[in-house]
Design a protein around this motif. Structure first.
Motif, PDB file in Angstrom:
ATOM      1  N   VAL A 213       0.830  -1.207   0.000  1.00  0.00           N
ATOM      2  CA  VAL A 213       0.000   0.000   0.000  1.00  0.00           C
ATOM      3  C   VAL A 213       0.864   1.257   0.000  1.00  0.00           C
ATOM      4  CG1 VAL A 213      -1.596   1.379   1.402  1.00  0.00           C
ATOM      5  CG2 VAL A 213      -2.054  -1.048   1.037  1.00  0.00           C
ATOM      6  N   THR A 214       1.847   1.308   0.882  1.00  0.00           N
ATOM      7  CA  THR A 214       2.668   2.513   0.993  1.00  0.00           C
ATOM      8  C   THR A 214       3.523   2.722  -0.252  1.00  0.00           C
ATOM      9  OG1 THR A 214       4.305   1.245   2.279  1.00  0.00           O
ATOM     10  CG2 THR A 214       2.685   2.525   3.510  1.00  0.00           C
ATOM     11  N   SER A 215       3.996   1.641  -0.852  1.00  0.00           N
ATOM     12  CA  SER A 215       4.773   1.770  -2.091  1.00  0.00           C
ATOM     13  C   SER A 215       3.892   2.296  -3.217  1.00  0.00           C
ATOM     14  CB  SER A 215       5.380   0.421  -2.483  1.00  0.00           C
ATOM     15  OG  SER A 215       6.310  -0.020  -1.517  1.00  0.00           O
TER      16      SER A 215
ATOM     17  N   ARG B 181       2.453   9.518  -6.109  1.00  0.00           N
ATOM     18  CA  ARG B 181       2.885  10.816  -5.600  1.00  0.00           C
ATOM     19  C   ARG B 181       1.968  11.328  -4.483  1.00  0.00           C
ATOM     20  NH1 ARG B 181       7.025  12.642  -8.592  1.00  0.00           N
ATOM     21  NH2 ARG B 181       7.285  11.853 -10.725  1.00  0.00           N
ATOM     22  N   MET B 182       1.466  10.382  -3.695  1.00  0.00           N
ATOM     23  CA  MET B 182       0.697  10.720  -2.507  1.00  0.00           C
ATOM     24  C   MET B 182       1.635  10.645  -1.312  1.00  0.00           C
ATOM     25  SD  MET B 182      -2.633  11.073  -3.328  1.00  0.00           S
ATOM     26  CE  MET B 182      -3.604  10.575  -1.910  1.00  0.00           C
ATOM     27  N   LEU B 183       1.465  11.550  -0.347  1.00  0.00           N
ATOM     28  CA  LEU B 183       2.278  11.487   0.850  1.00  0.00           C
ATOM     29  C   LEU B 183       2.025  10.175   1.578  1.00  0.00           C
ATOM     30  CD1 LEU B 183       2.094  15.024   2.483  1.00  0.00           C
ATOM     31  CD2 LEU B 183       4.081  13.906   1.505  1.00  0.00           C
TER      32      LEU B 183
ATOM     33  N   ILE C 122       6.942  11.229   7.939  1.00  0.00           N
ATOM     34  CA  ILE C 122       6.281  12.231   7.114  1.00  0.00           C
ATOM     35  C   ILE C 122       6.010  13.456   7.980  1.00  0.00           C
ATOM     36  CG2 ILE C 122       4.315  12.767   5.645  1.00  0.00           C
ATOM     37  CD1 ILE C 122       6.050  10.548   4.551  1.00  0.00           C
ATOM     38  N   ASP C 123       6.577  14.586   7.596  1.00  0.00           N
ATOM     39  CA  ASP C 123       6.400  15.803   8.390  1.00  0.00           C
ATOM     40  C   ASP C 123       4.943  16.265   8.364  1.00  0.00           C
ATOM     41  OD1 ASP C 123       8.944  16.321   9.473  1.00  0.00           O
ATOM     42  OD2 ASP C 123       9.658  17.056   7.538  1.00  0.00           O
TER      43      ASP C 123
ATOM     44  N   ASN D  37      -5.353   9.866  12.605  1.00  0.00           N
ATOM     45  CA  ASN D  37      -4.710   9.228  11.453  1.00  0.00           C
ATOM     46  C   ASN D  37      -4.777  10.098  10.195  1.00  0.00           C
ATOM     47  OD1 ASN D  37      -3.835   6.979  12.808  1.00  0.00           O
ATOM     48  ND2 ASN D  37      -5.615   5.739  12.296  1.00  0.00           N
ATOM     49  N   VAL D  38      -5.187  11.348  10.355  1.00  0.00           N
ATOM     50  CA  VAL D  38      -5.127  12.341   9.277  1.00  0.00           C
ATOM     51  C   VAL D  38      -3.938  13.248   9.563  1.00  0.00           C
ATOM     52  CG1 VAL D  38      -6.324  14.202   8.072  1.00  0.00           C
ATOM     53  CG2 VAL D  38      -7.630  12.252   8.972  1.00  0.00           C
ATOM     54  N   LEU D  39      -3.094  13.454   8.563  1.00  0.00           N
ATOM     55  CA  LEU D  39      -1.915  14.303   8.737  1.00  0.00           C
ATOM     56  C   LEU D  39      -2.204  15.695   8.194  1.00  0.00           C
ATOM     57  CD1 LEU D  39       1.057  13.991   9.740  1.00  0.00           C
ATOM     58  CD2 LEU D  39       1.699  13.807   7.329  1.00  0.00           C
TER      59      LEU D  39
END
Length: 342
Positions: A61-63, A69-71, A99-100, A199-201
């Motif tokens: 999923v993260t890959s 090009r999603m954070l 992820i900042d 869980n929202v950045l």
């Protein structure tokens, strides 16, 4: 148990300068790691989410999100190319890129709710063509399985004392929750699985992405939207009895309508009850843990035990679910206004 220094020594991340524990979440233990190679997130995984299949899905999923090009965090493999480190007690640890941004423990405004819904909508859009067979079979919102788990715990004689302490709450859950079950023919799409507000950045006023991606799987999008409604349309923590905020509900629907995928007629028809469904599902899980006493983390500074904390959580979720129902006509009107036929 091994300390974090011994765990981090398994990774090729240069000299570790600082490791700070982040006190948030009900599941994993999380640390911010600063090293000469950058910043990372180190997590000791909850035993229920420590499987090879979940780790494999997380990496996929993260890959994929990074390719779009999603954070998104990226899994960091060990020096000998393993996805996790197992410590001397058999606990699993995972390292990912940092992820900042900032997270919120609660929603402070309707703008934050709308921004969160936009981020969730973008996530759903990005994952719409994710052609990947999930290895794990753990959709977090398997309501029927949670009901079965509660009923099973009720049959255990050793839990009689704890069952009696919340018998009224359990009776309400078993009476109402089965009536809210979603139809099986809803479209199955990739969901986040746990879109609580933490869980929202965010970066400033803008929500820029979703984090904690262990629970992604295929399910109806309504479980994500329902969980967002449960989490974002109230104040306080999960153990406080708080009223439902209809203004934030409208902000969620407005934001999701702007950037989320189009919901079909059946999804729109059942969206109005999704928040109450997930709220009562969580009450069901908390009530079960009052008896089994093994799953959710608890705040030892405010409660004498996990059971005591879970009783308060159960009652708070029931209060919220009942208040949601009192707003049902307004909820349906908002859904029709933003998501109905044009």
């Amino acid at each position: 148990m091994q300390g974090t220094a011994a765990i981090l020594d398994r990774y090729d991340i240069g000299q570790v300068d600082e490791t700070l524990e982040i006190n948030s979440g009900l599941m994993h233990s999380t640390y911010l790691v600063r090293s000469s190679a950058g910043k990372f997130t180190l997590q000791r995984l909850h035993k229920k989410l420590a499987t090879a299949e979940i780790i494999s899905d997380y990496e996929a999923v993260t890959s994929y999100l990074a390719e779009k090009r999603m954070l998104s965090p990226r899994l960091v493999r060990t020096k000998d190319d393993h996805p996790i480190v197992s410590d001397s007690e058999g606990r699993w640890w995972r390292l990912a890129t940092w992820i900042d941004g900032e997270t919120r423990d609660k929603v402070a405004s309707i703008d934050e709710a709308e921004q969160g819904a936009r981020a969730l909508g973008r996530f759903h859009h990005a994952m719409a063509d994710f052609d990947y067979p999930f290895a794990s079979q753990h959709p977090l919102h398997d309501t029927e399985a949670h009901l079965a788990g509660l009923r099973s715990a009720l049959m255990r004689p050793e839990y009689a004392e704890y069952r009696e302490s919340i018998s009224g709450e359990i009776e309400q859950i078993l009476e109402v929750l089965p009536s809210l079950l979603l139809p099986s023919d809803l479209p199955q799409r990739v969901v986040h699985g746990d879109p609580k507000i933490s869980n929202v950045l965010y970066r400033g006023a803008e929500a820029v992405g979703m984090i904690d991606l262990d629970t992604c799987n295929r399910h109806t999008l309504l479980v994500d939207l329902g969980d967002a409604v449960r989490s974002w349309c109230r104040d306080g923590s999960e153990d406080e009895q708080q009223h439902f905020r209809i203004d934030r509900f409208e902000a969620i629907i407005r934001g999701y309508a702007a950037e989320g995928p189009i919901l079909n007629h059946l999804e729109c028809a059942h969206l109005g009850g999704a928040g109450r469904l997930i709220t009562l599902e969580l009450a069901c899980r908390f009530a079960r843990d009052v008896m089994e006493d093994e799953y959710f983390a608890y705040d030892a500074s405010r409660y004498s035990s996990r059971r005591a904390h879970n009783k308060a959580r159960t009652r708070a979720m029931l209060f919220l679910a009942n208040d949601m129902q009192s707003h049902r006509a307004e909820i349906d009107g908002i859904i029709g206004r933003y998501l109905g036929p044009k």
